[in-house]
Scaffold this motif. Structure first.
Motif, mmCIF file in Angstrom:
data_model
loop_
_atom_site.group_PDB
_atom_site.id
_atom_site.type_symbol
_atom_site.label_atom_id
_atom_site.label_comp_id
_atom_site.label_asym_id
_atom_site.label_seq_id
_atom_site.Cartn_x
_atom_site.Cartn_y
_atom_site.Cartn_z
ATOM 1 N N LEU A 58 0.831 -1.212 0.000
ATOM 2 C CA LEU A 58 0.000 0.000 0.000
ATOM 3 C C LEU A 58 0.866 1.263 0.000
ATOM 4 O O LEU A 58 1.781 1.397 0.808
ATOM 5 N N VAL A 59 0.567 2.166 -0.930
ATOM 6 C CA VAL A 59 1.175 3.501 -0.931
ATOM 7 C C VAL A 59 0.038 4.473 -0.666
ATOM 8 O O VAL A 59 -0.793 4.728 -1.537
ATOM 9 N N TYR A 60 -0.029 4.962 0.554
ATOM 10 C CA TYR A 60 -1.189 5.776 0.939
ATOM 11 C C TYR A 60 -0.893 7.260 0.766
ATOM 12 O O TYR A 60 -0.122 7.845 1.526
ATOM 13 N N LEU A 61 -1.498 7.844 -0.238
ATOM 14 C CA LEU A 61 -1.281 9.265 -0.547
ATOM 15 C C LEU A 61 -2.613 10.014 -0.587
ATOM 16 O O LEU A 61 -2.835 10.866 -1.441
ATOM 17 N N ASP A 62 -3.499 9.657 0.327
ATOM 18 C CA ASP A 62 -4.814 10.313 0.384
ATOM 19 C C ASP A 62 -5.049 10.903 1.768
ATOM 20 O O ASP A 62 -6.133 10.807 2.337
ATOM 21 N N ASN A 63 -4.007 11.531 2.304
ATOM 22 C CA ASN A 63 -4.056 12.017 3.682
ATOM 23 C C ASN A 63 -4.928 13.251 3.878
ATOM 24 O O ASN A 63 -5.344 13.541 4.999
ATOM 25 N N ALA A 64 -5.197 13.974 2.783
ATOM 26 C CA ALA A 64 -6.081 15.128 2.928
ATOM 27 C C ALA A 64 -7.525 14.668 3.088
ATOM 28 O O ALA A 64 -8.367 15.400 3.601
ATOM 29 N N ALA A 65 -7.818 13.438 2.630
ATOM 30 C CA ALA A 65 -9.164 12.886 2.820
ATOM 31 C C ALA A 65 -9.297 12.379 4.250
ATOM 32 O O ALA A 65 -10.204 12.748 4.983
ATOM 33 N N THR A 66 -8.386 11.511 4.632
ATOM 34 C CA THR A 66 -8.272 11.141 6.039
ATOM 35 C C THR A 66 -6.886 10.560 6.268
ATOM 36 O O THR A 66 -6.274 10.028 5.343
ATOM 37 N N THR A 67 -6.421 10.665 7.507
ATOM 38 C CA THR A 67 -5.093 10.133 7.826
ATOM 39 C C THR A 67 -5.232 8.763 8.478
ATOM 40 O O THR A 67 -6.293 8.412 8.995
ATOM 41 N N GLN A 68 -4.166 8.001 8.456
ATOM 42 C CA GLN A 68 -4.155 6.697 9.111
ATOM 43 C C GLN A 68 -3.913 6.879 10.620
ATOM 44 O O GLN A 68 -3.496 7.942 11.059
ATOM 45 N N ILE A 109 6.609 8.657 -3.350
ATOM 46 C CA ILE A 109 6.552 9.565 -4.511
ATOM 47 C C ILE A 109 7.057 8.822 -5.758
ATOM 48 O O ILE A 109 6.463 8.920 -6.839
ATOM 49 N N ASP A 110 8.142 8.070 -5.575
ATOM 50 C CA ASP A 110 8.689 7.310 -6.707
ATOM 51 C C ASP A 110 7.651 6.309 -7.222
ATOM 52 O O ASP A 110 7.504 6.130 -8.437
ATOM 53 N N ALA A 111 6.934 5.666 -6.283
ATOM 54 C CA ALA A 111 5.888 4.709 -6.681
ATOM 55 C C ALA A 111 4.784 5.422 -7.463
ATOM 56 O O ALA A 111 4.273 4.900 -8.458
ATOM 57 N N LEU A 112 4.454 6.629 -7.006
ATOM 58 C CA LEU A 112 3.425 7.416 -7.696
ATOM 59 C C LEU A 112 3.862 7.715 -9.132
ATOM 60 O O LEU A 112 3.089 7.538 -10.087
ATOM 61 N N VAL A 113 5.105 8.159 -9.271
ATOM 62 C CA VAL A 113 5.601 8.515 -10.607
ATOM 63 C C VAL A 113 5.644 7.272 -11.503
ATOM 64 O O VAL A 113 5.264 7.329 -12.677
ATOM 65 N N LYS A 114 6.043 6.155 -10.940
ATOM 66 C CA LYS A 114 6.070 4.902 -11.690
ATOM 67 C C LYS A 114 4.642 4.500 -12.100
ATOM 68 O O LYS A 114 4.402 4.054 -13.226
ATOM 69 N N GLY A 115 3.714 4.689 -11.176
ATOM 70 C CA GLY A 115 2.302 4.400 -11.476
ATOM 71 C C GLY A 115 1.792 5.284 -12.604
ATOM 72 O O GLY A 115 1.033 4.840 -13.475
ATOM 73 N N LEU A 116 2.226 6.549 -12.591
ATOM 74 C CA LEU A 116 1.787 7.468 -13.653
ATOM 75 C C LEU A 116 2.396 7.078 -14.996
ATOM 76 O O LEU A 116 1.776 7.267 -16.044
ATOM 77 N N ASP A 117 3.610 6.514 -14.953
ATOM 78 C CA ASP A 117 4.209 5.991 -16.186
ATOM 79 C C ASP A 117 3.302 4.909 -16.781
ATOM 80 O O ASP A 117 3.117 4.823 -17.993
ATOM 81 N N ARG A 118 2.768 4.083 -15.896
ATOM 82 C CA ARG A 118 1.856 3.014 -16.327
ATOM 83 C C ARG A 118 0.583 3.615 -16.949
ATOM 84 O O ARG A 118 0.087 3.135 -17.963
ATOM 85 N N VAL A 119 0.083 4.685 -16.315
ATOM 86 C CA VAL A 119 -1.102 5.372 -16.852
ATOM 87 C C VAL A 119 -0.813 5.842 -18.279
ATOM 88 O O VAL A 119 -1.596 5.599 -19.208
ATOM 89 N N LEU A 120 0.343 6.484 -18.449
ATOM 90 C CA LEU A 120 0.696 7.034 -19.762
ATOM 91 C C LEU A 120 0.888 5.917 -20.779
ATOM 92 O O LEU A 120 0.533 6.060 -21.953
ATOM 93 N N GLU A 121 1.425 4.807 -20.297
ATOM 94 C CA GLU A 121 1.652 3.656 -21.173
ATOM 95 C C GLU A 121 0.313 3.105 -21.684
ATOM 96 O O GLU A 121 0.152 2.848 -22.880
ATOM 97 N N ILE A 122 -0.661 2.989 -20.786
ATOM 98 C CA ILE A 122 -1.984 2.474 -21.182
ATOM 99 C C ILE A 122 -2.644 3.407 -22.193
ATOM 100 O O ILE A 122 -3.288 2.974 -23.134
#
Lengths: 421, 150
Positions: A39-49, A406-419
């Motif tokens: 899990l890469v949790y980057l939704d802390n403005a919605a709620t924190t863990q 952050i690196d995971a996010l950028v890698k995930g966005l690479d996947r988005v762009l690839e699709i």
């Protein structure tokens, strides 16, 4: 173990903000995998863990202490009342208010704003009066005022923002006038990350004798908040965005104002005496706390505040600032990506759009990689309209995030762009 | 094929980037607007109804892959169909998306719409796929109020 014992255990082992790996150990949810990925949790403005100490406090409360507050003469009620009131003191210290009676428990920031709108607003705002908010407000700092304006024939005025998502202070100065009866403004924007110059905003409003409410839902977990230095009249926040439970939050109000305001809701606990002819209201803060409160939530929030303050806020700020800088730099390397919210004074939020790709598709693809971000309008539809986008993708940070996230996010966005290529 | 690959398969992406019947329909005698506040998706569906038959159909709007590709496929599917048939296709489509995981569905009326079967694995995205259909139905029923998925 009582709550004070729980706080002691935090104090005995004060984690350092540099030691993120150990801090992450305190958050059991972060160890989990989602769709087979860490899990890469980057939704802390919605709620924190929630750290384990908060979870343990809730379990302990219900296991050994559960009872009603301010009522019983028995042992459990006394313990619960003591811990509930000690949570209030922790909030008072966190915000540097002068007296515990200025801290009113609510369900969260939204209820806090509604409390002020309902009580102060109905008492002081009439036909032709004006309430000033800004173009970057969350719906919770728009709708309660619209309802009030509709009821009273008052008018909502909106401070515009520039393309970086900063308030246009000259326009604010022009909006202020003898009709202004209240200013209600966000401290740290949830969709843009902008930190607003609250001291200046308050000073300008006060020169017209106008009180200021500050929506601190996003600010409290990321910035030092000193209500006396800010000079604001009301300050609201939510516990769940501060690593505490949901359904608990607080309003700070200047005692003098709170004293002069009518109750928000009627019921038990908010009264001194009741006859069918006349009811005498309780003193502050109980006048505003009708009914059995969220006792466990308040005590849990107290534990969250102990945990959070032990990390030392200046270290959290510096660390998160570094993370934000790193995230901004990494995301900026994606050519088709546009950051929404580029204020000079900014914290914790990376809101963005990618040309030709809807935020929800970004969200779904990132989710398949175990990355949790928020996509949509973030309850700030006017902000989306201002920037001409239907929605944004938003990564929001907390101190337990790392550069690896952050690196995971950028890698995930690479996947988005690839699709979408 | 992973669930994600099925959702974003090439033909779906192709309908997204080159949607069919993506235009304001000249001579339309019915239209309706749809809005999904969750995503911010907006759509207008235009219909030309002749003797109870959808003689022509067009749509405009912005949205995610699922919403736009579904709208594109929907227009191809309902063109030339009787109004009642279009509603029946919607029911079959809806059943396909809301079926229990792994179960079969009746694909008799669906044609190319079947390529969207994978949306059922993403319950939160079902709304995106049905927005255009709710809007189509509102146009058929001549409802002037904007329909919403909420």
């Amino acid at each position: 173990m009582t709550n004070s014992a729980a706080s002691k255990s935090v104090a005995e082992r004060p984690p350092l903000i540099q030691d993120i790996a150990r801090i992450r150990e305190d958050f059991p949810i972060l160890k989990q995998t989602v769709h087979g990925k860490p899990l890469v949790y980057l939704d802390n403005a919605a709620t924190t863990q929630k750290p384990q100490v908060v979870i343990d406090t809730l379990v302990r409360y219900y296991t050994t202490e559960n009872s009603n507050v301010h009522r019983g003469v028995h042992y459990l009620s006394e313990q619960a009342t003591q811990d509930y009131e000690s949570a209030r003191t922790k909030i008072r210290r966190l915000l540097n208010a002068s007296d515990d009676c200025e801290i009113i428990f609510t369900r969260g920031a939204t209820e806090g704003i509604n409390l002020v709108a309902h009580s102060y607003g109905r008492q002081h705002i009439g036909e032709g009066d004006e309430i000033i908010i800004s173009a970057m407000e969350h719906h919770s700092n728009i709708v309660p005022w619209q309802i009030l304006c509709q009821e009273k024939g008052a008018r909502l005025r909106v401070i515009p923002i520039n393309d970086d998502g900063e308030l246009l202070m000259d326009d604010y100065a022009k909006l202020l006038g003898h009709r202004t009866k209240l200013v209600s403004i966000v401290h740290l924007s949830n969709s843009l990350g902008t930190i607003n110059p609250i001291e200046q905003i308050v000073e300008m409003a006060h020169s017209y004798g106008v009180p200021v409410l500050v929506d601190g839902a996003q600010a409290v977990p990321h910035l030092p908040v000193d209500v006396r230095r800010l000079g604001c009249d009301f300050y609201v926040f939510s516990g769940h965005k501060l690593f505490g439970p949901t359904g608990i939050g607080a309003v700070y109000g200047r005692a003098e104002l709170l004293d002069s305001m009518p109750p928000y809701q009627g019921g038990g606990d908010m009264i001194k005496s009741v006859t069918f002819e006349k009811t005498l209201y309780n003193s502050l803060p109980y006048k505003f706390e009708a009914g059995t409160p969220n006792i466990a939530g308040a005590i849990g929030l107290g534990a969250a505040i102990d945990y959070f303050t032990a990390l030392e806020l200046d270290k959290i700020c510096a660390y998160e600032h570094e993370l934000l800088k790193y995230g901004t730099k990494r995301l900026s390397t994606i050519g088709s990506l546009r950051l929404i919210g580029t204020a000079r004074e900014k914290a914790g939020i990376l809101s963005f759009v990618i040309e030709g790709i809807h935020a929800h598709d970004i969200g779904t693809i990132l989710d398949s990689e175990g990355i949790a971000i928020r996509t949509g309008h973030h309850c700030t539809q006017p902000v989306m309209d201002r920037f001409g986008v239907p929605a944004t993708a938003r990564a929001s940070l907390a101190f337990y995030n790392t550069k690896a996230d952050i690196d995971a996010l950028v890698k995930g966005l690479d996947r988005v762009l690839e699709i979408f290529s | 094929m992973s669930q994600l690959e099925e959702l974003y398969q090439e033909i779906v992406l192709e309908h997204y980037s080159r949607p069919r019947n993506f235009k304001k329909l000249e001579g339309a005698n019915r239209s309706a607007q749809g809005y999904n506040p969750f995503c911010g998706d907006k759509i207008t569906v235009y219909l030309k109804i002749e003797d109870g038959v959808i003689a022509d159909v067009g749509f405009q709007g912005s949205g995610c892959v699922i919403s736009k590709a579904t709208a594109s496929l929907m227009t191809e599917s309902v063109k030339g169909k009787r109004q009642e048939e279009a509603v029946e296709i919607f029911h079959s489509f809806h059943n396909m998306l809301t079926r229990p995981p792994g179960s079969d569905f009746d694909n008799e009326r669906l044609g190319d719409l079947e390529i969207l079967a994978g949306v059922s694995e993403f319950p939160i995205r079902v709304k995106c796929a049905v927005l255009c259909w709710h809007t189509l139905r509102a146009a058929l029923e001549q409802k002037h109020q904007t329909v919403s998925t909420e």
